[in-house]
Design a protein around this motif. Structure first.
Motif, PDB file in Angstrom:
ATOM      1  N   SER A   1       2.287   4.898 -16.512  1.00  0.00           N
ATOM      2  CA  SER A   1       3.126   3.766 -16.929  1.00  0.00           C
ATOM      3  C   SER A   1       4.555   3.923 -16.418  1.00  0.00           C
ATOM      4  O   SER A   1       5.177   2.946 -15.974  1.00  0.00           O
ATOM      5  CB  SER A   1       3.122   3.664 -18.458  1.00  0.00           C
ATOM      6  OG  SER A   1       3.594   4.878 -19.049  1.00  0.00           O
ATOM      7  N   VAL A   2       5.062   5.161 -16.455  1.00  0.00           N
ATOM      8  CA  VAL A   2       6.421   5.397 -15.955  1.00  0.00           C
ATOM      9  C   VAL A   2       6.484   5.194 -14.441  1.00  0.00           C
ATOM     10  O   VAL A   2       7.441   4.619 -13.915  1.00  0.00           O
ATOM     11  CB  VAL A   2       6.882   6.817 -16.340  1.00  0.00           C
ATOM     12  CG1 VAL A   2       8.259   7.119 -15.767  1.00  0.00           C
ATOM     13  CG2 VAL A   2       6.901   6.974 -17.859  1.00  0.00           C
TER      14      VAL A   2
ATOM     15  N   ILE B   1      -0.626  -3.833 -15.592  1.00  0.00           N
ATOM     16  CA  ILE B   1      -1.477  -2.643 -15.441  1.00  0.00           C
ATOM     17  C   ILE B   1      -1.100  -1.589 -16.466  1.00  0.00           C
ATOM     18  O   ILE B   1      -1.975  -0.955 -17.090  1.00  0.00           O
ATOM     19  CB  ILE B   1      -1.357  -2.094 -14.015  1.00  0.00           C
ATOM     20  CG1 ILE B   1      -1.918  -3.092 -13.004  1.00  0.00           C
ATOM     21  CG2 ILE B   1      -2.113  -0.776 -13.888  1.00  0.00           C
ATOM     22  CD1 ILE B   1      -1.791  -2.630 -11.574  1.00  0.00           C
ATOM     23  N   ALA B   2       0.215  -1.381 -16.666  1.00  0.00           N
ATOM     24  CA  ALA B   2       0.651  -0.367 -17.630  1.00  0.00           C
ATOM     25  C   ALA B   2       0.202  -0.719 -19.048  1.00  0.00           C
ATOM     26  O   ALA B   2      -0.292   0.141 -19.792  1.00  0.00           O
ATOM     27  CB  ALA B   2       2.172  -0.225 -17.570  1.00  0.00           C
TER      28      ALA B   2
ATOM     29  N   ALA C   1       0.828  -1.207   0.000  1.00  0.00           N
ATOM     30  CA  ALA C   1       0.000   0.000   0.000  1.00  0.00           C
ATOM     31  C   ALA C   1       0.863   1.258   0.000  1.00  0.00           C
ATOM     32  O   ALA C   1       0.546   2.246  -0.668  1.00  0.00           O
ATOM     33  CB  ALA C   1      -0.931  -0.005   1.208  1.00  0.00           C
ATOM     34  N   GLY C   2       1.960   1.240   0.744  1.00  0.00           N
ATOM     35  CA  GLY C   2       2.871   2.377   0.724  1.00  0.00           C
ATOM     36  C   GLY C   2       3.494   2.587  -0.641  1.00  0.00           C
ATOM     37  O   GLY C   2       3.643   3.732  -1.097  1.00  0.00           O
ATOM     38  N   GLU C   3       3.861   1.501  -1.324  1.00  0.00           N
ATOM     39  CA  GLU C   3       4.421   1.640  -2.668  1.00  0.00           C
ATOM     40  C   GLU C   3       3.381   2.160  -3.658  1.00  0.00           C
ATOM     41  O   GLU C   3       3.692   2.981  -4.535  1.00  0.00           O
ATOM     42  CB  GLU C   3       4.958   0.285  -3.137  1.00  0.00           C
ATOM     43  CG  GLU C   3       6.180  -0.199  -2.388  1.00  0.00           C
ATOM     44  CD  GLU C   3       7.390   0.671  -2.633  1.00  0.00           C
ATOM     45  OE1 GLU C   3       7.433   1.361  -3.677  1.00  0.00           O
ATOM     46  OE2 GLU C   3       8.304   0.669  -1.791  1.00  0.00           O
ATOM     47  N   LEU C   4       2.140   1.708  -3.524  1.00  0.00           N
ATOM     48  CA  LEU C   4       1.084   2.243  -4.390  1.00  0.00           C
ATOM     49  C   LEU C   4       0.842   3.719  -4.106  1.00  0.00           C
ATOM     50  O   LEU C   4       0.545   4.503  -5.017  1.00  0.00           O
ATOM     51  CB  LEU C   4      -0.202   1.445  -4.188  1.00  0.00           C
ATOM     52  CG  LEU C   4      -0.180  -0.015  -4.643  1.00  0.00           C
ATOM     53  CD1 LEU C   4      -1.530  -0.664  -4.387  1.00  0.00           C
ATOM     54  CD2 LEU C   4       0.199  -0.123  -6.111  1.00  0.00           C
ATOM     55  N   GLY C   5       0.980   4.119  -2.836  1.00  0.00           N
ATOM     56  CA  GLY C   5       0.869   5.536  -2.510  1.00  0.00           C
ATOM     57  C   GLY C   5       1.951   6.362  -3.182  1.00  0.00           C
ATOM     58  O   GLY C   5       1.697   7.489  -3.633  1.00  0.00           O
ATOM     59  N   ARG C   6       3.156   5.820  -3.276  1.00  0.00           N
ATOM     60  CA  ARG C   6       4.226   6.530  -3.988  1.00  0.00           C
ATOM     61  C   ARG C   6       3.928   6.629  -5.477  1.00  0.00           C
ATOM     62  O   ARG C   6       4.232   7.641  -6.122  1.00  0.00           O
ATOM     63  CB  ARG C   6       5.554   5.817  -3.748  1.00  0.00           C
ATOM     64  CG  ARG C   6       6.051   5.878  -2.320  1.00  0.00           C
ATOM     65  CD  ARG C   6       7.408   5.253  -2.170  1.00  0.00           C
ATOM     66  NE  ARG C   6       8.421   5.947  -2.954  1.00  0.00           N
ATOM     67  CZ  ARG C   6       9.711   5.622  -2.968  1.00  0.00           C
ATOM     68  NH1 ARG C   6      10.133   4.590  -2.223  1.00  0.00           N
ATOM     69  NH2 ARG C   6      10.573   6.285  -3.693  1.00  0.00           N
ATOM     70  N   VAL C   7       3.332   5.569  -6.038  1.00  0.00           N
ATOM     71  CA  VAL C   7       2.946   5.618  -7.457  1.00  0.00           C
ATOM     72  C   VAL C   7       1.908   6.707  -7.685  1.00  0.00           C
ATOM     73  O   VAL C   7       1.996   7.490  -8.647  1.00  0.00           O
ATOM     74  CB  VAL C   7       2.421   4.239  -7.901  1.00  0.00           C
ATOM     75  CG1 VAL C   7       1.808   4.325  -9.299  1.00  0.00           C
ATOM     76  CG2 VAL C   7       3.536   3.222  -7.886  1.00  0.00           C
TER      77      VAL C   7
END
Length: 314
Positions: free
Chosen positions: A224-225, A246-247, A207-213
């Protein structure tokens, strides 16, 4: 009369360590002569407009005076560890994979402190052995060096353990996160909206990594990047495939919900295979005590009464 061997060994060990320490001090004092670049830097550096009274040096310990006195020695030790330790690029990648907010310089300082503690422990063990039994000075030096290397390696191994633990947690969270993303997309959310909703409503490493995305995308980076950066930052193969899927689905307009469900099922199947392989390896490992410990004892208990009876008959 012959001299006391334990006392002689202890004196030789202390003398050898003192000689090595004195040589290191003299060598470092001779190596710390100012270079031409350091002498010209104050005249070529752009002037700082802020008053020196307003600049407060960074203090990381409760003892600022001792910290300032030990700063040059710590800097030299950090440079030495940098030469003999892991490359800086490898440490940066591992720190990012471990999710730690520390820099490479801070990690080098931690390694220096761990090495100093290991040296102190090795010196204590060597002095105790020399006092109790009498130890050769070379063996004492080997014990001290072993303690130093153990302290240095332990910090690196701790970082590797943190990387493995975090990757295992993200791999365990991936199927649930993929199912939640599929539910959000199926309810009408877009890809970015689904990522933001899942990152906001869940807790965990993924979840933290998705927050960074989401934060990178809000800052102007294409989705995508940002997903490619996620794959490069984590290093988990399943998560890299998940981000790439997903990209590709966002760029080509394929049904995202079906892609996410397929990714979740693939991750669950990979987890099942890994669990079965782990169980098979442990089953083979369990045969070792059975074959080499339990079976010989069973054979002895079965054969011994017959041998005793034959001996009585004779």
């Amino acid at each position: 009369m012959s001299p006391d061997l334990p006392g002689a060994g202890l004196g030789a060990l202390v003398g050898a360590i003192g000689g090595v320490g004195l040589w290191l001090v003299v060598w470092r004092l001779a190596a710390r002569r100012p270079r031409l670049d350091d002498r010209l830097a104050p005249y070529l550096r752009p002037p700082v407009r802020t008053s020196g009274l307003l600049r407060v040096p960074a203090v990381h310990t409760p003892f600022p005076t001792v910290e300032r006195l030990l700063a040059p020695v710590m800097a030299d030790a950090v440079r030495l560890v940098e030469r003999i330790g892991s490359p800086t690029a490898d440490l940066q990648a591992r720190l990012a994979r471990a999710g730690r907010g520390t820099t490479v310089e801070q990690l080098r300082a931690e390694q220096v402190v761990a090495g100093a503690l290991g040296t102190a422990a090795g010196l204590g063990v060597a002095l105790a052995l020399a006092t109790g039994r009498g130890m050769h000075p070379v063996a004492g030096v080997v014990v001290v060096l072993t303690g130093t290397l153990t302290g240095l390696v332990s910090s690196d191994q701790l970082l590797s353990h943190q990387v493995r633990t975090r990757e295992e947690r993200m791999l365990a969270e991936l199927p649930t996160v993929a199912e939640l993303l599929a539910l959000a997309v199926g309810a009408g959310e877009g890809a970015l909206g689904a990522l933001e909703r899942v990152a906001r409503t869940t807790r965990g490493e993924l979840a933290g990594e998705l927050g960074r995305v989401v934060a990178d995308t809000r800052a102007g980076t294409p989705l995508s990047v940002a997903l490619e950066r996620l794959a490069d930052r984590t290093g988990v193969v399943a998560l890299s495939r998940f981000a790439e899927a997903i990209a590709v689905a966002v760029e080509r307009g394929t049904p995202l919900a079906e892609v996410l469900r397929a990714q979740a099922e693939d991750v669950r199947e990979a987890s099942r295979r890994a669990l079965m392989e782990s169980g098979g390896r442990k089953e083979v490992a369990m045969m070792v005590p059975v074959v080499f410990l339990i079976l010989p004892v069973t054979v002895v208990f079965a054969v011994f009464p017959g041998l005793a009876a034959l001996r009585l008959d004779l």
